[in-house]
Write a protein that holds these residues in place. Structure first.
Motif, PDB file in Angstrom:
ATOM      1  N   GLY A  78       0.783  -1.235   0.000  1.00 44.91           N
ATOM      2  CA  GLY A  78       0.000   0.000   0.000  1.00 44.91           C
ATOM      3  C   GLY A  78       0.806   1.273   0.000  1.00 44.91           C
ATOM      4  N   SER A  79       2.075   1.194  -0.443  1.00 48.25           N
ATOM      5  CA  SER A  79       2.923   2.386  -0.430  1.00 48.25           C
ATOM      6  C   SER A  79       3.764   2.453  -1.707  1.00 48.25           C
ATOM      7  CB  SER A  79       3.830   2.380   0.808  1.00 48.25           C
ATOM      8  OG  SER A  79       4.538   3.600   0.928  1.00 48.25           O
ATOM      9  N   ALA A  80       3.098   2.405  -2.858  1.00 51.86           N
ATOM     10  CA  ALA A  80       3.810   2.444  -4.143  1.00 51.86           C
ATOM     11  C   ALA A  80       4.617   3.729  -4.255  1.00 51.86           C
ATOM     12  CB  ALA A  80       2.819   2.340  -5.294  1.00 51.86           C
ATOM     13  N   TYR A  81       5.846   3.608  -4.707  1.00 51.60           N
ATOM     14  CA  TYR A  81       6.694   4.799  -4.812  1.00 51.60           C
ATOM     15  C   TYR A  81       7.223   5.036  -6.220  1.00 51.60           C
ATOM     16  CZ  TYR A  81      10.906   1.855  -4.850  1.00 51.60           C
ATOM     17  OH  TYR A  81      11.877   0.931  -5.178  1.00 51.60           O
ATOM     18  N   MET A  82       7.069   4.056  -7.133  1.00 55.03           N
ATOM     19  CA  MET A  82       7.569   4.258  -8.489  1.00 55.03           C
ATOM     20  C   MET A  82       6.982   3.207  -9.425  1.00 55.03           C
ATOM     21  SD  MET A  82      11.413   2.662  -8.828  1.00 55.03           S
ATOM     22  CE  MET A  82      11.165   2.467 -10.601  1.00 55.03           C
ATOM     23  N   GLY A  83       7.142   3.457 -10.707  1.00 55.05           N
ATOM     24  CA  GLY A  83       6.876   2.487 -11.752  1.00 55.05           C
ATOM     25  C   GLY A  83       7.897   2.763 -12.842  1.00 55.05           C
ATOM     26  N   VAL A  84       7.927   1.930 -13.871  1.00 54.20           N
ATOM     27  CA  VAL A  84       8.870   2.146 -14.974  1.00 54.20           C
ATOM     28  C   VAL A  84       8.087   2.458 -16.241  1.00 54.20           C
ATOM     29  CG1 VAL A  84      10.727   0.761 -13.998  1.00 54.20           C
ATOM     30  CG2 VAL A  84       8.999  -0.347 -15.429  1.00 54.20           C
TER      31      VAL A  84
ATOM     32  N   SER B 151      14.480  13.623 -15.564  1.00 51.80           N
ATOM     33  CA  SER B 151      13.853  12.305 -15.596  1.00 51.80           C
ATOM     34  C   SER B 151      12.696  12.275 -14.609  1.00 51.80           C
ATOM     35  CB  SER B 151      14.886  11.222 -15.243  1.00 51.80           C
ATOM     36  OG  SER B 151      15.458  11.488 -13.980  1.00 51.80           O
ATOM     37  N   GLY B 152      12.051  11.109 -14.506  1.00 53.66           N
ATOM     38  CA  GLY B 152      10.979  10.978 -13.527  1.00 53.66           C
ATOM     39  C   GLY B 152       9.590  11.065 -14.101  1.00 53.66           C
ATOM     40  N   ASP B 153       9.446  10.979 -15.435  1.00 49.22           N
ATOM     41  CA  ASP B 153       8.103  10.998 -16.006  1.00 49.22           C
ATOM     42  C   ASP B 153       7.295   9.790 -15.545  1.00 49.22           C
ATOM     43  OD1 ASP B 153       8.426   8.810 -18.422  1.00 49.22           O
ATOM     44  OD2 ASP B 153      10.241   9.967 -18.122  1.00 49.22           O
ATOM     45  N   ASP B 154       7.971   8.732 -15.124  1.00 45.72           N
ATOM     46  CA  ASP B 154       7.275   7.554 -14.619  1.00 45.72           C
ATOM     47  C   ASP B 154       7.251   7.513 -13.092  1.00 45.72           C
ATOM     48  OD1 ASP B 154      10.013   7.152 -14.480  1.00 45.72           O
ATOM     49  OD2 ASP B 154      10.033   5.441 -15.835  1.00 45.72           O
ATOM     50  N   ASP B 155       8.447   7.458 -12.455  1.00 46.23           N
ATOM     51  CA  ASP B 155       8.461   7.247 -11.009  1.00 46.23           C
ATOM     52  C   ASP B 155       7.981   8.449 -10.204  1.00 46.23           C
ATOM     53  OD1 ASP B 155      10.758   8.584 -11.755  1.00 46.23           O
ATOM     54  OD2 ASP B 155      12.080   7.519 -10.377  1.00 46.23           O
ATOM     55  N   LEU B 156       8.293   9.668 -10.618  1.00 46.77           N
ATOM     56  CA  LEU B 156       7.844  10.827  -9.851  1.00 46.77           C
ATOM     57  C   LEU B 156       6.335  11.010  -9.937  1.00 46.77           C
ATOM     58  CD1 LEU B 156      10.610  13.540 -10.403  1.00 46.77           C
ATOM     59  CD2 LEU B 156      10.247  12.026  -8.440  1.00 46.77           C
TER      60      LEU B 156
END
Length: 372
Positions: A196-202, A227-232
């Motif tokens: 329950g604490s997702a912090y990023m994806g790719v 960068s960070g269009d996905d994880d941020l």
């Protein structure tokens, strides 16, 4: 003083073990799902691919995207100021398939070289509210990839995290390091999402709704970060209830890894540079994990050198940690279909920790460059 160091070492050992239990519970409890084509309630989706100087990759991979079994999707191709024949390749395919839409991004002095600006234009072009993202050099592992990703959307699930793997290159230690690092990263972000604490994806395999994108003002809060269009975005928009996961092999993507250590190092610098912009709790937890891995080796070496009586304790904890890590990472590797990575794990861990520390110091001195 040595007693204090030994107590600190025991604390580090406990933190190490806690993290691997945290990861292991998820991977040993996850059950693979199968898509039922006859009963699937298909959601129309927009597949968005942003490309910069990717003519050859698009020529090879667009047919694979168009062959997806999902019955209702559009393919939005975003040409981000390419200097090669990327736009021409896109236009050739558009003439052959009406599902393709093209966004041709022109140079913009304010946003030049910023992938987030190009992606934003692609999102605005999308006809459907459910968006799926991958990269031009990525291949879907099967014709069911799009359906598996789309099937995880629901009234409550607004983000879908998938796995983006890399091609295997035989007899290449660099390739094993890239795939090992990718495996460890996925082990962490899938586990955090499960708890329950997702912090990023790719961005190689990611989906979310356009409504969520607009509700969080898109990429505007971090548009100035390269960068960070996905994880941020995931870090800002994910909640304890709105994230779904796809760990089925048919739902993976695969792309070509970097060919040189310098290319991989530069890529990781961009990725690591976003970590300082995560939510405070994620910065703390991820930083604690990294610190505990480094301190395990550092304090263990100091104690061993200072007093050989500690050697038995250190060897015992090392063997137990290695045993636990082999079980957990081995299960993750099996789930994510990563083969041939575990036999060098202790050496890979040391190399990876040294590389990550070097990147951290390098990023303090100078900022990484554009995404392409």
């Amino acid at each position: 003083m040595l007693q204090v160091l030994f107590i600190a070492f025991l604390c580090i050992v406990a933190i190490n073990f806690s993290y691997f239990l945290f990861f292991g519970i998820f991977f040993f409890s996850y059950k693979e799902r199968k898509i039922e084509n006859d009963n699937q309630n298909y959601i129309p989706v927009s597949l968005i691919i942003c490309a910069k100087n990717e003519a050859s990759s698009l020529q090879e991979n667009i047919p694979l995207f168009l062959k997806q079994s999902h019955p209702d999707f559009e393919l939005i191709l975003v040409n981000d100021t390419s200097a090669d024949e990327t736009l021409e390749v896109m236009e050739d395919f558009q003439r052959q398939d009406a599902r393709i839409k093209i966004v041709n991004v022109q140079n913009n002095e304010r946003f030049w070289g910023n992938k987030k600006y190009a992606l934003t234009l692609g999102i605005k072009k999308a006809m459907h509210s459910h968006l799926i993202f991958t990269d031009a050099d990525c291949k879907p592992k099967s014709n069911e990839w799009l359906s598996l990703m789309a099937s995880q959307f629901s009234e409550t699930k607004e983000i879908v995290l998938g796995y983006g793997s890399y091609d295997t290159i035989e007899n290449s230690f660099l390739n094993k390091m890239i795939r090992y690092e990718t495996l460890l990263t996925a082990t962490q972000y899938f586990s955090y999402a499960y708890w329950g604490s997702a912090y990023m994806g790719v961005g190689r395999n990611l989906a979310y709704t356009s409504q969520l994108f607009y509700d969080h003002n898109g990429f505007v809060p971090h548009m100035n970060i390269l960068s960070g269009d996905d994880d941020l975005f995931v870090n800002a928009a994910a909640t304890s209830k709105n994230v779904a996961l796809v760990l089925e092999k048919d739902g993976f993507t695969k792309s070509e890894p970097k060919n040189t250590w310098q290319e991989w190092y530069t890529q990781k610098r961009r990725h690591v540079s976003t970590a300082s912009h995560y939510k405070p709790k994620h910065k703390f937890l991820l930083g604690l994990y990294f610190a505990s891995q480094v301190l395990f080796w550092l304090l263990g070496a100091i104690l061993w050198i200072a007093d050989s009586n500690f050697a038995y304790w250190i060897i015992g904890f090392f063997i137990f940690k290695l045993f636990l890590k082999y079980i957990v990472i081995g299960k993750a590797a099996k789930t994510l279909n990563e083969k041939g990575l575990l036999w060098l794990m202790p050496f890979q861990e040391i190399v990876l920790l040294a590389t990550q520390f070097g990147i951290f110091v390098h990023n303090l001195i100078s900022k990484p460059v554009h995404w392409k």
